[in-house]
Design a protein around this motif. Structure first.
Motif, PDB file in Angstrom:
ATOM      1  N   ALA A   1      63.456 -83.457 -29.868  1.00  0.00           N
ATOM      2  CA  ALA A   1      64.902 -83.273 -29.714  1.00  0.00           C
ATOM      3  C   ALA A   1      65.549 -82.947 -31.051  1.00  0.00           C
ATOM      4  O   ALA A   1      66.429 -82.082 -31.129  1.00  0.00           O
ATOM      5  N   TRP A   2      65.131 -83.638 -32.101  1.00  0.00           N
ATOM      6  CA  TRP A   2      65.675 -83.362 -33.432  1.00  0.00           C
ATOM      7  C   TRP A   2      65.310 -81.940 -33.864  1.00  0.00           C
ATOM      8  O   TRP A   2      66.127 -81.233 -34.440  1.00  0.00           O
ATOM      9  N   GLY A   3      64.094 -81.504 -33.573  1.00  0.00           N
ATOM     10  CA  GLY A   3      63.690 -80.137 -33.904  1.00  0.00           C
ATOM     11  C   GLY A   3      64.503 -79.099 -33.151  1.00  0.00           C
ATOM     12  O   GLY A   3      64.870 -78.055 -33.699  1.00  0.00           O
ATOM     13  N   VAL A   4      64.802 -79.373 -31.888  1.00  0.00           N
ATOM     14  CA  VAL A   4      65.628 -78.457 -31.092  1.00  0.00           C
ATOM     15  C   VAL A   4      67.026 -78.351 -31.683  1.00  0.00           C
ATOM     16  O   VAL A   4      67.579 -77.248 -31.817  1.00  0.00           O
ATOM     17  N   VAL A   5      67.606 -79.487 -32.048  1.00  0.00           N
ATOM     18  CA  VAL A   5      68.957 -79.475 -32.625  1.00  0.00           C
ATOM     19  C   VAL A   5      68.962 -78.713 -33.953  1.00  0.00           C
ATOM     20  O   VAL A   5      69.848 -77.891 -34.207  1.00  0.00           O
ATOM     21  N   ILE A   6      67.975 -78.945 -34.805  1.00  0.00           N
ATOM     22  CA  ILE A   6      67.901 -78.242 -36.084  1.00  0.00           C
ATOM     23  C   ILE A   6      67.684 -76.749 -35.864  1.00  0.00           C
ATOM     24  O   ILE A   6      68.308 -75.906 -36.522  1.00  0.00           O
ATOM     25  N   GLY A   7      66.794 -76.395 -34.945  1.00  0.00           N
ATOM     26  CA  GLY A   7      66.532 -74.988 -34.662  1.00  0.00           C
ATOM     27  C   GLY A   7      67.756 -74.261 -34.119  1.00  0.00           C
ATOM     28  O   GLY A   7      68.066 -73.139 -34.540  1.00  0.00           O
ATOM     29  N   LEU A   8      68.471 -74.890 -33.196  1.00  0.00           N
ATOM     30  CA  LEU A   8      69.677 -74.262 -32.656  1.00  0.00           C
ATOM     31  C   LEU A   8      70.774 -74.148 -33.717  1.00  0.00           C
ATOM     32  O   LEU A   8      71.499 -73.156 -33.747  1.00  0.00           O
ATOM     33  N   THR A   9      70.879 -75.144 -34.578  1.00  0.00           N
ATOM     34  CA  THR A   9      71.857 -75.072 -35.654  1.00  0.00           C
ATOM     35  C   THR A   9      71.546 -73.923 -36.597  1.00  0.00           C
ATOM     36  O   THR A   9      72.431 -73.159 -36.989  1.00  0.00           O
ATOM     37  N   ALA A  10      70.281 -73.777 -36.967  1.00  0.00           N
ATOM     38  CA  ALA A  10      69.882 -72.684 -37.854  1.00  0.00           C
ATOM     39  C   ALA A  10      70.146 -71.326 -37.185  1.00  0.00           C
ATOM     40  O   ALA A  10      70.611 -70.387 -37.833  1.00  0.00           O
ATOM     41  N   TRP A  11      69.853 -71.237 -35.906  1.00  0.00           N
ATOM     42  CA  TRP A  11      70.062 -69.990 -35.184  1.00  0.00           C
ATOM     43  C   TRP A  11      71.551 -69.634 -35.104  1.00  0.00           C
ATOM     44  O   TRP A  11      71.943 -68.476 -35.254  1.00  0.00           O
ATOM     45  N   LEU A  12      72.402 -70.648 -34.889  1.00  0.00           N
ATOM     46  CA  LEU A  12      73.841 -70.393 -34.776  1.00  0.00           C
ATOM     47  C   LEU A  12      74.478 -70.074 -36.129  1.00  0.00           C
ATOM     48  O   LEU A  12      75.462 -69.338 -36.194  1.00  0.00           O
ATOM     49  N   MET A  13      73.946 -70.644 -37.194  1.00  0.00           N
ATOM     50  CA  MET A  13      74.561 -70.462 -38.503  1.00  0.00           C
ATOM     51  C   MET A  13      74.085 -69.203 -39.222  1.00  0.00           C
ATOM     52  O   MET A  13      74.569 -68.912 -40.312  1.00  0.00           O
ATOM     53  N   GLU A  14      73.152 -68.475 -38.642  1.00  0.00           N
ATOM     54  CA  GLU A  14      72.676 -67.240 -39.254  1.00  0.00           C
ATOM     55  C   GLU A  14      73.794 -66.226 -39.388  1.00  0.00           C
ATOM     56  O   GLU A  14      74.634 -66.093 -38.516  1.00  0.00           O
ATOM     57  N   GLN A  15      73.790 -65.525 -40.488  1.00  0.00           N
ATOM     58  CA  GLN A  15      74.739 -64.428 -40.676  1.00  0.00           C
ATOM     59  C   GLN A  15      74.202 -63.184 -39.993  1.00  0.00           C
ATOM     60  O   GLN A  15      73.063 -62.808 -40.175  1.00  0.00           O
ATOM     61  N   ARG A  16      75.046 -62.557 -39.214  1.00  0.00           N
ATOM     62  CA  ARG A  16      74.594 -61.357 -38.492  1.00  0.00           C
ATOM     63  C   ARG A  16      75.192 -60.123 -39.096  1.00  0.00           C
ATOM     64  O   ARG A  16      76.208 -60.057 -39.624  1.00  0.00           O
TER      65      ARG A  16
END
Length: 66
Positions: free
Chosen positions: A51-66
């Motif tokens: 669960a912690w890995g999912v939260v970290i992964g989703l946070t990294a994905w959302l914070m990426e600059q596009r």
């Protein structure tokens, strides 16, 4: 005008991620996972790590600059 729409959408997604994180780490769900253990093997550490890995992964994905 497009910049403010992008920022509001990003903040909405981060709020949704916070809601998902609160749900994943809520005590009722953790108790269910803890009681799901069989033959003295506890699934709780694996669940918390995943669960912690999912939260970290989703946070990294959302914070990426596009």
């Amino acid at each position: 005008m497009k910049l403010t729409n992008g920022k509001s959408r990003k903040s909405e997604r981060l709020i949704a991620l916070l809601a998902v994180a609160i749900f994943l780490f809520s005590p009722p769900l953790i108790i269910i996972v803890d009681r799901f253990s069989s033959s003295s093997v506890s699934w709780l550490p694996l669940y918390l790590f995943a669960a912690w890995g999912v939260v970290i992964g989703l946070t990294a994905w959302l914070m990426e600059q596009r």
